[in-house]
Design a protein around this motif. Structure first.
Motif, PDB file in Angstrom:
ATOM      1  N   LEU A  17       0.827  -1.200   0.000  1.00 48.67           N
ATOM      2  CA  LEU A  17       0.000   0.000   0.000  1.00 48.67           C
ATOM      3  C   LEU A  17       0.862   1.251   0.000  1.00 48.67           C
ATOM      4  O   LEU A  17       1.857   1.321   0.719  1.00 48.67           O
ATOM      5  N   SER A  18       0.470   2.223  -0.804  1.00 49.17           N
ATOM      6  CA  SER A  18       1.118   3.524  -0.794  1.00 49.17           C
ATOM      7  C   SER A  18       0.130   4.531  -0.215  1.00 49.17           C
ATOM      8  O   SER A  18      -1.020   4.576  -0.649  1.00 49.17           O
ATOM      9  N   PRO A  19       0.552   5.336   0.760  1.00 49.18           N
ATOM     10  CA  PRO A  19      -0.399   6.283   1.350  1.00 49.18           C
ATOM     11  C   PRO A  19      -0.827   7.391   0.393  1.00 49.18           C
ATOM     12  O   PRO A  19      -1.864   8.011   0.584  1.00 49.18           O
ATOM     13  N   VAL A  20       0.000   7.649  -0.639  1.00 48.48           N
ATOM     14  CA  VAL A  20      -0.303   8.711  -1.614  1.00 48.48           C
ATOM     15  C   VAL A  20      -0.011   8.187  -3.023  1.00 48.48           C
ATOM     16  O   VAL A  20       0.798   7.279  -3.199  1.00 48.48           O
ATOM     17  N   PRO A  21      -0.668   8.769  -4.039  1.00 51.15           N
ATOM     18  CA  PRO A  21      -0.431   8.300  -5.413  1.00 51.15           C
ATOM     19  C   PRO A  21       0.978   8.606  -5.920  1.00 51.15           C
ATOM     20  O   PRO A  21       1.506   7.895  -6.752  1.00 51.15           O
ATOM     21  N   ASP A  22       1.574   9.722  -5.433  1.00 47.44           N
ATOM     22  CA  ASP A  22       2.892  10.140  -5.909  1.00 47.44           C
ATOM     23  C   ASP A  22       3.862  10.170  -4.724  1.00 47.44           C
ATOM     24  O   ASP A  22       3.720  10.982  -3.806  1.00 47.44           O
ATOM     25  N   LEU A  23       4.852   9.293  -4.739  1.00 48.16           N
ATOM     26  CA  LEU A  23       5.746   9.143  -3.586  1.00 48.16           C
ATOM     27  C   LEU A  23       6.939  10.100  -3.599  1.00 48.16           C
ATOM     28  O   LEU A  23       7.714  10.122  -2.649  1.00 48.16           O
ATOM     29  N   ILE A  24       7.110  10.868  -4.673  1.00 48.33           N
ATOM     30  CA  ILE A  24       8.268  11.751  -4.737  1.00 48.33           C
ATOM     31  C   ILE A  24       7.854  13.220  -4.751  1.00 48.33           C
ATOM     32  O   ILE A  24       8.422  14.038  -4.032  1.00 48.33           O
ATOM     33  N   ASP A  25       6.849  13.563  -5.549  1.00 43.43           N
ATOM     34  CA  ASP A  25       6.468  14.969  -5.660  1.00 43.43           C
ATOM     35  C   ASP A  25       5.273  15.263  -4.759  1.00 43.43           C
ATOM     36  O   ASP A  25       4.195  15.629  -5.204  1.00 43.43           O
ATOM     37  N   MET A  26       5.473  15.094  -3.470  1.00 48.55           N
ATOM     38  CA  MET A  26       4.408  15.270  -2.482  1.00 48.55           C
ATOM     39  C   MET A  26       4.994  15.949  -1.249  1.00 48.55           C
ATOM     40  O   MET A  26       6.066  15.569  -0.778  1.00 48.55           O
ATOM     41  N   HIS A  66      -6.318 -22.681  10.285  1.00 43.35           N
ATOM     42  CA  HIS A  66      -7.086 -22.448   9.058  1.00 43.35           C
ATOM     43  C   HIS A  66      -7.361 -20.968   8.802  1.00 43.35           C
ATOM     44  O   HIS A  66      -8.123 -20.622   7.909  1.00 43.35           O
ATOM     45  N   ASP A  67      -6.767 -20.082   9.604  1.00 44.83           N
ATOM     46  CA  ASP A  67      -6.939 -18.647   9.390  1.00 44.83           C
ATOM     47  C   ASP A  67      -6.124 -18.182   8.185  1.00 44.83           C
ATOM     48  O   ASP A  67      -5.109 -18.783   7.827  1.00 44.83           O
ATOM     49  N   VAL A  68      -6.579 -17.080   7.589  1.00 43.83           N
ATOM     50  CA  VAL A  68      -5.827 -16.453   6.501  1.00 43.83           C
ATOM     51  C   VAL A  68      -4.754 -15.547   7.105  1.00 43.83           C
ATOM     52  O   VAL A  68      -5.012 -14.805   8.047  1.00 43.83           O
ATOM     53  N   THR A  69      -3.550 -15.658   6.583  1.00 48.46           N
ATOM     54  CA  THR A  69      -2.460 -14.775   7.006  1.00 48.46           C
ATOM     55  C   THR A  69      -2.600 -13.459   6.255  1.00 48.46           C
ATOM     56  O   THR A  69      -2.492 -13.430   5.030  1.00 48.46           O
ATOM     57  N   LYS A  70      -2.858 -12.380   6.999  1.00 52.64           N
ATOM     58  CA  LYS A  70      -3.161 -11.092   6.365  1.00 52.64           C
ATOM     59  C   LYS A  70      -2.086 -10.071   6.700  1.00 52.64           C
ATOM     60  O   LYS A  70      -1.821  -9.791   7.870  1.00 52.64           O
ATOM     61  N   GLY A  71      -1.467  -9.523   5.672  1.00 48.97           N
ATOM     62  CA  GLY A  71      -0.404  -8.548   5.879  1.00 48.97           C
ATOM     63  C   GLY A  71      -0.485  -7.405   4.889  1.00 48.97           C
ATOM     64  O   GLY A  71      -0.859  -7.599   3.722  1.00 48.97           O
ATOM     65  N   ARG A  72      -0.137  -6.219   5.368  1.00 52.03           N
ATOM     66  CA  ARG A  72      -0.071  -5.037   4.510  1.00 52.03           C
ATOM     67  C   ARG A  72       1.283  -4.366   4.717  1.00 52.03           C
ATOM     68  O   ARG A  72       1.695  -4.124   5.846  1.00 52.03           O
ATOM     69  N   ILE A  73       1.984  -4.091   3.625  1.00 54.32           N
ATOM     70  CA  ILE A  73       3.262  -3.378   3.703  1.00 54.32           C
ATOM     71  C   ILE A  73       3.033  -1.962   3.203  1.00 54.32           C
ATOM     72  O   ILE A  73       2.594  -1.758   2.064  1.00 54.32           O
ATOM     73  N   ILE A  74       3.281  -0.983   4.074  1.00 57.23           N
ATOM     74  CA  ILE A  74       3.119   0.422   3.700  1.00 57.23           C
ATOM     75  C   ILE A  74       4.474   0.968   3.257  1.00 57.23           C
ATOM     76  O   ILE A  74       5.451   0.914   4.014  1.00 57.23           O
ATOM     77  N   VAL A  75       4.531   1.465   2.030  1.00 60.89           N
ATOM     78  CA  VAL A  75       5.803   1.958   1.479  1.00 60.89           C
ATOM     79  C   VAL A  75       5.838   3.486   1.546  1.00 60.89           C
ATOM     80  O   VAL A  75       4.805   4.149   1.448  1.00 60.89           O
ATOM     81  N   LEU A  76       7.046   4.001   1.702  1.00 65.38           N
ATOM     82  CA  LEU A  76       7.214   5.439   1.920  1.00 65.38           C
ATOM     83  C   LEU A  76       8.061   6.118   0.851  1.00 65.38           C
ATOM     84  O   LEU A  76       8.167   7.334   0.847  1.00 65.38           O
ATOM     85  N   ASP A  77       8.711   5.338  -0.004  1.00 63.73           N
ATOM     86  CA  ASP A  77       9.422   5.938  -1.134  1.00 63.73           C
ATOM     87  C   ASP A  77       9.444   4.947  -2.288  1.00 63.73           C
ATOM     88  O   ASP A  77       8.989   3.817  -2.169  1.00 63.73           O
ATOM     89  N   ARG A  78       9.990   5.381  -3.418  1.00 64.18           N
ATOM     90  CA  ARG A  78       9.886   4.568  -4.636  1.00 64.18           C
ATOM     91  C   ARG A  78      10.781   3.337  -4.595  1.00 64.18           C
ATOM     92  O   ARG A  78      10.428   2.300  -5.139  1.00 64.18           O
ATOM     93  N   ASP A  79      11.938   3.454  -3.939  1.00 61.50           N
ATOM     94  CA  ASP A  79      12.779   2.257  -3.780  1.00 61.50           C
ATOM     95  C   ASP A  79      12.047   1.200  -2.959  1.00 61.50           C
ATOM     96  O   ASP A  79      12.078   0.008  -3.277  1.00 61.50           O
ATOM     97  N   ASP A  80      11.409   1.648  -1.879  1.00 66.07           N
ATOM     98  CA  ASP A  80      10.607   0.754  -1.041  1.00 66.07           C
ATOM     99  C   ASP A  80       9.495   0.090  -1.842  1.00 66.07           C
ATOM    100  O   ASP A  80       9.208  -1.098  -1.672  1.00 66.07           O
ATOM    101  N   LEU A  81       8.833   0.880  -2.689  1.00 64.25           N
ATOM    102  CA  LEU A  81       7.715   0.360  -3.485  1.00 64.25           C
ATOM    103  C   LEU A  81       8.172  -0.777  -4.395  1.00 64.25           C
ATOM    104  O   LEU A  81       7.560  -1.852  -4.431  1.00 64.25           O
TER     105      LEU A  81
END
Length: 863
Positions: free
Chosen positions: A249-258, A379-394
């Motif tokens: 997940l990215s918190p914003v559409p543009d990770l550099i010009d924000m 039998h549970d689903v393993t649920k994870g979200r990775i929040i990225v903060l820059d383009r290298d991370d993405l």
């Protein structure tokens, strides 16, 4: 022979071997056997060595214990249960030991209720926290199942009396084997297992592991050798039996010009919404400071939502605080916990339905271990979200999740031939028994971690322990064992031997803060792990001020103040996890594929569709990745795993930078950068500035330096020797030598009830390192310190492969010149600036570099 079990057993087969009491208890508690149980229970019943690899919450522990409990209950019923230890369970964490005790004692009580009588199966914990009175009870009435840690196992193996209870152990369970095998605790344990096997020849070894690779090597580590041949071990591979729900997940559409404020607000809004839409959330950061910051900001921004229902968990917090938080989690009283690495292992923390990783976990295995903390039930689903903060991370996280889905797990590094650990274990063996040198060597060679041990290294350790180096007595290092060269026998020396050994055992070094001084004035403190990364001339920030490192003595670092240069080493450098080499190569492959698309002049839509299909990201993320690579392709060139781009640029202060876009992870780049800097210092007599991250490294100087000439001098055959010389007088070697000298008991942290503090230990080690160099530049413990730095801390093996790849033409080099750094170099150039600029100013600095690049390639703005 290592063999993977292809097919599970049938439930009826397990039913046929279970005692009626155990069977009734099992089906009162569970509906059916889990997949790990169908694969593993019968194998353990048949006394086969086995490695069971399964995700968190997949019933690994019960799989390991079910056959053992069955046999103990059966023996009790038949009246043949003896007063001895039948099973040794080894855990890397004391907290996990307590969990296991509860998880065994409760079922045994329930079985006694079913049986209508006492069954007398005893379970006990023996760790550093166990009280003396409890240890005395265990000596009189030994537990049938002994729960312990690697260090406590080594202590009982050298005890006077308790060892008698270990002379017919039937099973040994090593839990969380993936967390032990990758460090020196694992090397220490590997030798302890051989000592235990020697007195319990019929012992079956059972390994329990989360997601890890390569399983064959872990199985070899677990089982060890019997002479020249591997002991047989079977593998149960059910690492991917749970469904995965993973997203980047990215918190914003543009990770550099924000603007920073908008991105910061959007990130916490995103986290808050995720937390509120789930019952219990676990957030992983990559540093302890980030853990505290996230807790503080969530409380500040959403005061009505987070009061007593949020907490931080990391190793710097008190044991009482951590235990309190773990209990609240189990009781469902906590909504969200933020941690660094402290909750990666399988401590029971109750039900977690979402794991958030803030930034890249840096390896596929670590990502799956962290995210595997969610959906703890089978039998549970393993649920994870990775929040990225820059383009290298993405890009990194997108490829990481692709690798996770495709079951491509990074390979673990297992330390081998650790001579400091070997010295400690030989001392322990000599304390326990007289043994022939040849038999001792054969015993040690059965350990996976010492199977390739050179006879000369073994002899050198015996020489050190037996006091052959008389000059070391000036440094109060005396003989610890006796060695009769005529008969070949070895034994302990001195009445204090056992006490010295037991009060100084272990592999985890003492660490403390280092005082930073300008002359006699103390300006603050830094972590020792940070200090060992510094080279004379490096610039860093402390308390908002900029300092230049000069040298260190003991636990004091001397610096210059009033330095008008940006930092070269960011303050968080020592805390950051390094990118795994295997994941780095996968990212490099993705870069190469995208480069081919751009070279083939594919349309934007075609490339965006390819990105979406290849790494399974949403439209916004695909757009960000496209723009990032489009800018790099049009402004410079796209590097990959098979092409290193070398970028030359001069900043506005006239400092010349040579940037190597070598995406191989920080451990490899650390080796490459040090080799280049050493070649420059030797051939051009210049000291240069170095900057390193996972994506590459730079060499900078305000004087003219021919960096490429120095780089081309580095040859794969001489690479190890060059690095040995490059690290010879560095902080990192001095600190690591102290750690090794402590493990080898050259420096005693405790002697006659007195504790030597870390500062005194470091002073002793700095004097000692010069003493051993006079004996031999390859003195065994100094040799081990070099090995630890280059193989465990850095990655000399893969760095050497990179150099070989260049020599063979498999990796190409292309040089370019730029006016401002290319987009792929932004984070490397800016990593130290974050310490002297406000975070908003750092973001503006990156945006300014970005606008300069866009102007050069004729783009107005990314979407």
């Amino acid at each position: 022979m290592i063999k993977t079990i292809e097919n599970p057993y049938k439930p009826e087969q397990i039913n046929n071997i279970l005692n009626p009491i155990v069977k009734k208890w099992f089906f009162n508690t569970f509906k059916e056997y889990s997949l790990p149980q169908l694969y593993g229970v019968m194998e353990i019943h048949s006394r086969n060595n086995i490695l069971i690899s399964a995700p968190t919450g997949a019933t690994k522990t019960l799989t390991g214990f079910l056959s053992i409990l069955n046999e103990l209950i059966d023996s009790s019923e038949k009246g043949i249960l003896e007063d001895k230890v039948y099973c040794v369970y080894i855990s890397p964490l004391r907290a996990l030991s307590e969990d296991i005790w509860h998880n065994l004692v409760e079922p045994l009580k329930q079985m006694e209720e079913i049986a209508g009588k006492k069954l007398g199966v005893r379970v006990a914990v023996r760790t550093g926290d166990t009280e003396t009175s409890e240890k005395a009870k265990q000596l009189k009435k030994p537990p049938h199942i002994l729960i312990t840690t690697p260090e406590s196992l080594a202590i009982v193996l050298s005890s006077i009396k308790f060892i008698d209870h270990l002379k017919d152990v039937q099973w040994c369970i090593v839990d969380e084997v993936h967390a032990l095998a990758e460090n020196k605790r694992g090397a220490h344990l590997s030798l302890s297992l051989e000592r235990l096997q020697k007195i319990s020849p019929a012992m079956t070894r059972i390994g329990l592991s989360a997601t890890i690779a390569p399983l064959e090597e872990i199985a070899k580590y677990l089982a060890g050798y019997d002479g020249k041949s591997e002991r047989p071990c079977k593998i149960v591979d059910v690492q991917f039996i749970k469904k995965l729900d993973l997203k980047v997940l990215s918190p914003v559409p543009d990770l550099i010009d924000m603007e920073h404020g908008k991105m910061h607000h959007a990130m916490y809004e995103l986290m808050h919404n995720l937390i509120q839409s789930h019952k219990t959330t676990l957030i992983f950061t990559n540093t302890r400071s980030a853990t505290e910051r996230v807790v503080h900001n969530l409380k500040e921004k959403f005061p009505k939502s987070y009061i007593e229902n949020i907490g931080a968990h990391h190793g710097s917090l008190s044991k009482a605080h951590r235990h309190s938080l773990e209990n609240k989690l189990r009781e469902g009283k906590i909504k969200v916990v933020v941690c660094s690495t402290s909750l990666e292992l399988g401590i029971d923390i109750g039900y977690i339905d979402l794991v958030i990783c803030l930034g890249s976990p840096k390896s596929v295995a670590r990502a799956l271990q962290r995210i595997g903390r969610s959906g703890h039930r089978l039998h549970d689903v393993t649920k994870g979200r990775i929040i990225v903060l820059d383009r290298d991370d993405l890009v990194e996280c997108a490829v990481l999740l692709k690798s996770a889905v495709e079951k491509k797990i990074d390979k673990i590094h297992i330390p081998t031939n650790a001579l400091d650990v070997l010295a400690q274990q030989i001392y322990g063996i000599a304390i326990q028994e007289r043994i022939h040198k040849k038999d001792l060597f054969n015993l040690i060679k059965n350990s996976y971690c010492c199977h390739a041990l050179d006879k000369k290294d073994f002899d050198d350790i015996i020489d050190y322990l037996s006091g052959k180096y008389i000059s070391l007595e000036d440094r109060h290092i005396y003989a610890k064992i006796w060695h009769d060269e005529e008969t070949g026998m070895i034994g302990r020396r001195g009445k204090m031997a056992r006490v010295l050994y037991m009060t100084n055992i272990g592999t985890i070094p003492d660490e403390t803060s280092v005082k930073v001084k300008v002359g006699d004035h103390v300006v603050g403190t830094i972590d020792e792990a940070f200090l060992e990364r510094l080279r004379p001339g490096d610039i860093f920030v402390l308390g908002g001020n900029v300092y230049q490192f000069k040298f260190s003595r003991g636990m004091v670092a001397q610096v210059n103040a009033s330095v008008n240069r940006p930092p070269t080493v960011p303050s968080w450098f020592s805390e950051m996890l390094p990118l795994s080499f295997d994941l780095a190569v996968e990212i490099g492959r993705f870069r190469k594929l995208l480069n081919e698309k751009f070279c083939a002049k594919k349309s934007k839509q075609e490339i965006a569709d390819f990105i979406n299909d290849y790494v399974h990201v949403d439209k916004n993320a695909a757009e960000s990745i496209y723009n990032y690579f489009y800018e790099q392709f049009n402004y410079a060139d796209i590097p990959s795993h098979s092409r290193i781009i070398v970028e030359h640029y001069t900043n506005d202060r006239g400092v010349k930078h040579t940037i190597f876009h070598s995406l191989y992870g920080r451990r490899v780049n650390d080796c490459l950068s040090r080799a280049v800097a050493f070649a420059i210092s030797r051939t051009q007599h210049r000291d240069v500035e170095i900057g390193v991250n996972d994506n590459g490294f730079y060499i900078a100087s305000d004087k003219t330096v021919n960096v490429m000439h120095a780089f081309k001098l580095i040859k794969s055959k001489e690479f190890r020797k060059v690095l040995d010389m490059a690290i010879d007088r560095t902080e990192i070697l001095k600190r690591r030598f102290r750690h090794c000298a402590m493990r080898a008991l050259m420096i005693l942290r405790t002697y006659k009830g007195r504790t030597k503090h870390v500062g005194r230990q470091q002073v002793s080690s700095q004097i000692l390192i010069n003493a051993v160099k006079r004996i031999s530049p390859d003195f065994s413990i100094l040799k081990e310190a070099r090995r630890e730095v280059l193989e465990d801390l850095m990655d000399v093996e893969n760095a050497q492969k990179v150099i070989e790849g260049i020599e063979k033409g498999n990796i190409s080099i292309k040089e370019i010149s730029t006016n401002v750094p290319s987009p792929f170099a932004f984070n490397l150039i800016a990593q130290g600036i974050s310490d002297v600029l406000k975070i908003e100013d750092r973001v503006e600095f990156l945006r300014r570099m970005h606008r300069n690049v866009l102007a050069k390639i004729g783009m107005k703005k990314t979407v």
